[in-house]
Design an enzyme around this catalytic site. Structure first.
Site, PDB file in Angstrom:
ATOM      1  N   ASN A 181     -29.657 -45.951 -58.919  1.00 26.26           N
ATOM      2  CA  ASN A 181     -30.375 -44.706 -59.480  1.00 26.26           C
ATOM      3  C   ASN A 181     -29.193 -44.166 -60.215  1.00 26.26           C
ATOM      4  OD1 ASN A 181     -31.426 -42.170 -59.920  1.00 26.26           O
ATOM      5  ND2 ASN A 181     -31.066 -41.377 -57.664  1.00 26.26           N
ATOM      6  N   TRP A 182     -29.455 -44.418 -61.627  1.00 28.79           N
ATOM      7  CA  TRP A 182     -28.362 -43.708 -62.464  1.00 28.79           C
ATOM      8  C   TRP A 182     -28.472 -42.120 -62.796  1.00 28.79           C
ATOM      9  CZ3 TRP A 182     -28.174 -47.521 -67.225  1.00 28.79           C
ATOM     10  CH2 TRP A 182     -27.487 -48.671 -66.820  1.00 28.79           C
ATOM     11  N   LYS A 183     -29.419 -41.547 -62.122  1.00 29.01           N
ATOM     12  CA  LYS A 183     -29.825 -40.115 -62.313  1.00 29.01           C
ATOM     13  C   LYS A 183     -29.853 -39.811 -63.895  1.00 29.01           C
ATOM     14  CE  LYS A 183     -28.096 -39.585 -57.748  1.00 29.01           C
ATOM     15  NZ  LYS A 183     -27.634 -38.775 -56.741  1.00 29.01           N
TER      16      LYS A 183
ATOM     17  N   HIS B 179     -37.213 -38.220 -54.507  1.00 29.42           N
ATOM     18  CA  HIS B 179     -35.750 -37.837 -54.454  1.00 29.42           C
ATOM     19  C   HIS B 179     -35.294 -36.364 -54.048  1.00 29.42           C
ATOM     20  CE1 HIS B 179     -31.421 -37.841 -55.366  1.00 29.42           C
ATOM     21  NE2 HIS B 179     -31.313 -39.212 -55.181  1.00 29.42           N
TER      22      HIS B 179
ATOM     23  N   GLU C  23     -33.038 -34.539 -55.284  1.00 30.37           N
ATOM     24  CA  GLU C  23     -32.820 -33.858 -56.314  1.00 30.37           C
ATOM     25  C   GLU C  23     -34.049 -33.413 -57.146  1.00 30.37           C
ATOM     26  OE1 GLU C  23     -30.090 -36.443 -58.164  1.00 30.37           O
ATOM     27  OE2 GLU C  23     -28.644 -35.901 -56.493  1.00 30.37           O
TER      28      GLU C  23
ATOM     29  N   GLU D  37     -32.215 -40.877 -47.359  1.00 30.29           N
ATOM     30  CA  GLU D  37     -31.049 -40.348 -48.021  1.00 30.29           C
ATOM     31  C   GLU D  37     -30.651 -38.906 -47.421  1.00 30.29           C
ATOM     32  OE1 GLU D  37     -30.245 -42.288 -51.893  1.00 30.29           O
ATOM     33  OE2 GLU D  37     -31.822 -40.684 -52.196  1.00 30.29           O
TER      34      GLU D  37
ATOM     35  N   GLY E   4     -23.523 -38.185 -53.335  1.00 30.42           N
ATOM     36  CA  GLY E   4     -22.442 -37.802 -54.132  1.00 30.42           C
ATOM     37  C   GLY E   4     -21.457 -36.960 -53.501  1.00 30.42           C
TER      38      GLY E   4
ATOM     39  N   SER F 230     -23.732 -41.767 -51.175  1.00 27.04           N
ATOM     40  CA  SER F 230     -22.220 -42.277 -51.102  1.00 27.04           C
ATOM     41  C   SER F 230     -22.093 -43.891 -50.817  1.00 27.04           C
ATOM     42  CB  SER F 230     -21.400 -41.373 -50.282  1.00 27.04           C
ATOM     43  OG  SER F 230     -21.446 -40.141 -51.088  1.00 27.04           O
TER      44      SER F 230
ATOM     45  N   GLY G 114     -26.232 -44.415 -56.112  1.00 28.84           N
ATOM     46  CA  GLY G 114     -26.097 -43.531 -57.263  1.00 28.84           C
ATOM     47  C   GLY G 114     -24.838 -43.579 -57.992  1.00 28.84           C
ATOM     48  N   GLY G 115     -23.614 -42.763 -57.581  1.00 30.86           N
ATOM     49  CA  GLY G 115     -22.479 -42.785 -58.337  1.00 30.86           C
ATOM     50  C   GLY G 115     -22.028 -44.324 -58.593  1.00 30.86           C
TER      51      GLY G 115
HETATM   52  P1  PGA Z   1     -24.575 -41.333 -54.247  1.00 34.55           P
HETATM   53  O1  PGA Z   1     -26.341 -41.039 -54.624  1.00 34.55           O
HETATM   54  O2  PGA Z   1     -24.802 -42.908 -53.858  1.00 34.55           O
HETATM   55  O3  PGA Z   1     -24.123 -40.985 -55.442  1.00 34.55           O
HETATM   56  O4  PGA Z   1     -24.403 -40.735 -53.314  1.00 34.55           O
HETATM   57  C1  PGA Z   1     -27.344 -41.748 -54.033  1.00 34.55           C
HETATM   58  C2  PGA Z   1     -28.534 -41.293 -54.549  1.00 34.55           C
HETATM   59  O5  PGA Z   1     -28.702 -40.055 -54.758  1.00 34.55           O
HETATM   60  O6  PGA Z   1     -29.574 -42.071 -54.621  1.00 34.55           O
END
Ligand code: PGA
Length: 252
Positions: free
Chosen positions: A8-10, A93, A95, A165, A171, A211, A232-233
């Site tokens: 997930n590149w966001k 998600h 967010e 999640e 993050g 994470s 994500g990251g």
């Molecule tokens: P993260 O994000 O790996 O940076 O914690 C995961 C996500 O939001 O899907």
């Protein structure tokens, strides 16, 4: 069961050039992909470019609107994403839920439309820090899951990809520990068994996200029969992302 590694590149990276670089660095090493389904979900504007490539990496989107078309300024419909060639879609998600006001009803609508389009939905849910500290995790998860899958038949449920999640882990560098995750997996399967029966529930994929990196992936793979991860990251760093893929492949 197939394992998923979903990037997930966001809202990253800022330029198309960077997006192409990350993608091509992962693609260069894609011969390591054998049993896993590796998916990259970039921002919408990079989809067309990344979809031009033929590779073992599937492409998905990070969001989509449930109406097919019409007066919905700024939205991209799930139908558009399907016709463009996306294979997966991230829905619900945290967010989206917390920053853009997506509630369980919207998530449910998006899941239903995605399933009807055969656009494989990755259904995200999870508790926040406060809920976690107050011991409300199970209640919150049950509520989000039940509302999210309301009205989804047994047959379609098998195409859903669940993704636990916890918001406090996203993050932050604080991932969920494997023992706790194991308890949560058992709980999620229980909810799914109650709704769809054991046979179906056992076939449903449940991913973890929060994470994830090339270190903690090992305990998840070795201790829990995890169906995969949402990254994500770490997915923006091609070397780290490839390491994660290699470790999942090795621990099948
Ligand atoms: P993260 O994000 O790996 O940076 O914690 C995961 C996500 O939001 O899907």
């Amino acid at each position: 069961m197939k394992k998923y590694i979903i990037a997930n590149w966001k809202c990253n990276p800022v330029t198309l050039k960077e997006a192409k670089n990350i993608y091509s660095s992962v693609k260069k090493k894609s011969k390591v992909i054998k049993n896993t389904e590796v998916v990259i979900c970039p921002p919408y504007i990079y989809l067309t470019e990344l979809l031009k490539n033929k590779s073992k990496i599937s492409i998905g989107a990070e969001n989509g609107y449930f109406e097919e078309k019409g007066a919905f300024t700024g939205e991209i419909s799930l139908n558009m994403l399907k016709f463009l060639g996306c294979k997966y879609i991230i829905i619900g998600h945290s967010e989206r839920r917390n920053l853009f006001g997506e509630n369980d009803d919207i998530v449910n609508k998006k899941l239903k439309v995605s399933l009807s389009l055969k656009l494989n939905p990755v259904f995200c849910f999870g508790e926040n820090f406060e809920q976690n500290q107050k011991g409300k995790t199970f209640k919150i998860l049950e509520d989000q899951i039940k509302k999210g899958i309301d009205g989804i038949s047994k047959k379609l449920a098998m195409s859903l990809i669940f993704a636990y999640e916890p918001i406090w882990a996203i993050g932050t560098g604080k991932s969920c520990d494997a023992d706790r995750l194991e308890e949560i997996y058992i709980f999620i399967r229980k909810i799914l068994t109650k709704k769809y029966g054991r046979k179906i529930a056992d076939k449903i994929s449940i991913l973890y996200g929060g994470s994830v990196n090339s270190e903690n992936i090992l305990s998840y793979m070795q201790q829990i029969n995890i169906s995969g991860v949402l990254v994500g990251g770490a997915s923006l760093n091609p070397e780290e992302f490839i390491k994660i893929i290699k470790r999942v492949e090795k621990n099948y």
